[in-house]
Scaffold this motif. Structure first.
Motif, mmCIF file in Angstrom:
data_model
loop_
_atom_site.group_PDB
_atom_site.id
_atom_site.type_symbol
_atom_site.label_atom_id
_atom_site.label_comp_id
_atom_site.label_asym_id
_atom_site.label_seq_id
_atom_site.Cartn_x
_atom_site.Cartn_y
_atom_site.Cartn_z
ATOM 1 N N ALA A 161 18.595 22.378 -24.242
ATOM 2 C CA ALA A 161 19.409 21.387 -23.521
ATOM 3 C C ALA A 161 20.252 22.104 -22.466
ATOM 4 C CB ALA A 161 20.309 20.653 -24.509
ATOM 5 N N PRO A 162 20.560 21.418 -21.367
ATOM 6 C CA PRO A 162 20.277 20.014 -21.091
ATOM 7 C C PRO A 162 19.147 19.800 -20.090
ATOM 8 C CG PRO A 162 22.028 20.717 -19.654
ATOM 9 C CD PRO A 162 21.599 21.940 -20.439
ATOM 10 N N LEU A 163 18.297 20.810 -19.851
ATOM 11 C CA LEU A 163 17.291 20.674 -18.796
ATOM 12 C C LEU A 163 16.373 19.471 -18.999
ATOM 13 C CD1 LEU A 163 15.937 21.705 -16.215
ATOM 14 C CD2 LEU A 163 14.502 23.159 -17.671
ATOM 15 N N PRO A 164 15.653 19.359 -20.124
ATOM 16 C CA PRO A 164 14.758 18.207 -20.234
ATOM 17 C C PRO A 164 15.506 16.878 -20.242
ATOM 18 C CG PRO A 164 14.812 19.454 -22.277
ATOM 19 C CD PRO A 164 15.519 20.276 -21.265
ATOM 20 N N GLU A 165 16.657 16.835 -20.893
ATOM 21 C CA GLU A 165 17.443 15.598 -20.913
ATOM 22 C C GLU A 165 17.813 15.162 -19.507
ATOM 23 O OE1 GLU A 165 18.526 17.562 -24.907
ATOM 24 O OE2 GLU A 165 17.902 18.176 -22.910
ATOM 25 N N ALA A 207 19.103 8.326 -27.000
ATOM 26 C CA ALA A 207 17.718 8.423 -27.454
ATOM 27 C C ALA A 207 17.020 9.628 -26.845
ATOM 28 C CB ALA A 207 16.967 7.142 -27.110
ATOM 29 N N ILE A 208 17.218 9.861 -25.570
ATOM 30 C CA ILE A 208 16.590 11.006 -24.918
ATOM 31 C C ILE A 208 17.045 12.306 -25.565
ATOM 32 C CG2 ILE A 208 16.460 12.310 -22.750
ATOM 33 C CD1 ILE A 208 16.633 9.549 -21.319
ATOM 34 N N THR A 209 18.331 12.414 -25.852
ATOM 35 C CA THR A 209 18.855 13.611 -26.520
ATOM 36 C C THR A 209 18.216 13.779 -27.898
ATOM 37 O OG1 THR A 209 20.963 13.457 -25.354
ATOM 38 C CG2 THR A 209 20.953 14.703 -27.406
ATOM 39 N N ALA A 210 18.092 12.686 -28.647
ATOM 40 C CA ALA A 210 17.526 12.759 -29.987
ATOM 41 C C ALA A 210 16.041 13.114 -29.946
ATOM 42 C CB ALA A 210 17.726 11.425 -30.701
ATOM 43 N N ILE A 211 15.300 12.523 -29.014
ATOM 44 C CA ILE A 211 13.869 12.794 -28.930
ATOM 45 C C ILE A 211 13.615 14.251 -28.552
ATOM 46 C CG2 ILE A 211 11.768 12.238 -27.643
ATOM 47 C CD1 ILE A 211 12.866 9.326 -27.519
ATOM 48 N N CYS A 212 14.403 14.775 -27.638
ATOM 49 C CA CYS A 212 14.254 16.196 -27.304
ATOM 50 C C CYS A 212 14.568 17.067 -28.523
ATOM 51 C CB CYS A 212 15.162 16.554 -26.130
ATOM 52 S SG CYS A 212 14.605 15.873 -24.544
ATOM 53 N N ALA A 213 15.558 16.669 -29.319
ATOM 54 C CA ALA A 213 15.876 17.418 -30.535
ATOM 55 C C ALA A 213 14.695 17.396 -31.507
ATOM 56 C CB ALA A 213 17.123 16.833 -31.192
ATOM 57 N N ASP A 214 14.026 16.256 -31.587
ATOM 58 C CA ASP A 214 12.832 16.148 -32.417
ATOM 59 C C ASP A 214 11.768 17.150 -31.968
ATOM 60 O OD1 ASP A 214 10.577 15.295 -33.846
ATOM 61 O OD2 ASP A 214 10.331 13.456 -32.696
ATOM 62 N N TYR A 215 11.542 17.255 -30.675
ATOM 63 C CA TYR A 215 10.539 18.190 -30.155
ATOM 64 C C TYR A 215 10.984 19.647 -30.280
ATOM 65 C CZ TYR A 215 7.235 14.696 -28.626
ATOM 66 O OH TYR A 215 6.297 13.696 -28.614
ATOM 67 N N ARG A 216 12.283 19.899 -30.197
ATOM 68 C CA ARG A 216 12.761 21.277 -30.429
ATOM 69 C C ARG A 216 12.508 21.689 -31.879
ATOM 70 N NH1 ARG A 216 17.479 19.295 -27.056
ATOM 71 N NH2 ARG A 216 16.837 19.954 -24.963
ATOM 72 N N ALA A 217 12.713 20.757 -32.802
ATOM 73 C CA ALA A 217 12.393 21.059 -34.196
ATOM 74 C C ALA A 217 10.903 21.341 -34.355
ATOM 75 C CB ALA A 217 12.805 19.883 -35.086
ATOM 76 N N GLY A 218 10.071 20.591 -33.597
ATOM 77 C CA GLY A 218 8.627 20.799 -33.685
ATOM 78 C C GLY A 218 8.169 22.158 -33.204
ATOM 79 N N ALA A 219 8.985 22.798 -32.374
ATOM 80 C CA ALA A 219 8.633 24.118 -31.843
ATOM 81 C C ALA A 219 9.331 25.256 -32.583
ATOM 82 C CB ALA A 219 8.992 24.190 -30.359
#
Length: 292
Positions: A161-165, A207-219
């Protein structure tokens, strides 16, 4: 008025760490949980849910971070949106509803949650289905060349964060709409009112912040959890089905066979958003699974 699944009741249920989940519930019989993916909500399962509700208790939650569910702040280790945390949400949610054993089917991000639930809670999950994914540990080494281009969002949203957001917020409907357009083969699969519902739900700053957090967990965290299970030789032992579209540039079956001891696989025509693009065949595949 918010869109709903016809004839389903809605509840807001709080799980252990204080996160409130929006949940649609319908039908009677043995319990089946349907988990959506990005960039959608529980409504993605509306066709399959109503069909299965003829003889099952069908539970369709919005995952934490998505839809009308809460969107808690992430932590430094990306555990808040790890699939382990979301799987715990699932088990606590179903226990609240009186179900201590249940089947689960997940698509996209929801498939990651279903996978983790099966490994972490093997005495709770009776059957498991995974739609158009492979586990986090397995996908990253395969993201080379054109495959990496097609799945660019896995890299992009995992950036710090916060680039993708910031970039997504600047054109949220364009960015999110790209996936809704590219991941279906039937132009009528997502009617306008559902398209707008998905875009509106996923395009708020929270929502955007949460979704990016979801993808960070995925990586990060999700890979570590998968690696720990592989080292320990843990596998899914319940009846399991993995489904995918014909467009995959590699064969997912050998990967899934390393994880599941009772596996059946099916190639389903359609785009990535299979519960909407081909609900008839998805329903049939899930009924076959539940009969085992």
């Amino acid at each position: 008025m918010a869109l709903t699944i016809p004839d389903f009741d809605y509840q807001r249920i709080t799980v252990g760490d204080g996160v409130g989940l929006n949940v649609a519930i319908g039908g009677d019989g043995t319990p089946v949980v349907l988990l959506h993916g990005f960039p959608q909500t529980h409504l993605a399962w509306r066709h399959v849910a109503t069909a299965l509700a003829a003889d099952h208790r069908v539970i369709c939650p919005d995952l934490r971070g998505y839809g009308a569910s809460d969107k808690p702040a992430d932590d430094r280790d990306h555990t808040v949106y790890s699939k382990r945390t979301m799987a715990t949400d699932l088990v606590e949610l179903l226990a609240h509803l009186g179900h201590h054993r249940f089947a689960v089917a997940g698509h996209d991000r929801g498939a990651g949650v279903a996978f983790r639930a099966g490994l972490d809670h093997p005495d709770t999950i009776t059957h498991a289905a995974f739609l158009d994914v492979v586990p986090s540990l397995d996908i990253w080494p395969l993201l080379t060349g054109p495959t990496g281009v097609a799945l660019f969002h896995l890299y992009f949203m995992a950036h710090p964060a916060p680039l993708p957001e910031t970039l997504i917020t600047a054109a949220a409907h364009t960015y999110l709409g790209h996936f809704l357009d590219q991941w279906t083969t039937d132009p009528a699969a997502i009617p306008d009112q559902f398209r707008h519902a998905y875009l509106d739900a996923c395009s708020t700053p929270e929502a955007i912040t949460a979704i990016c957090a979801d993808y960070r967990a995925g990586a990060t965290t999700d890979i570590a959890h998968d690696a720990g299970d592989r080292t320990a030789a843990r596998q899914l032992t319940m009846p399991t089905t993995a489904l995918w579209t014909p467009t995959w540039p590699f064969d997912p079956e050998p990967l899934w066979r390393t994880w599941a001891t009772d596996l059946r696989t099916t190639i389903v025509p359609g785009g990535h958003l299979l519960p909407e693009d081909n609900p008839t065949e998805i329903t049939a595949a899930l009924r076959e699974l539940l009969s085992r």
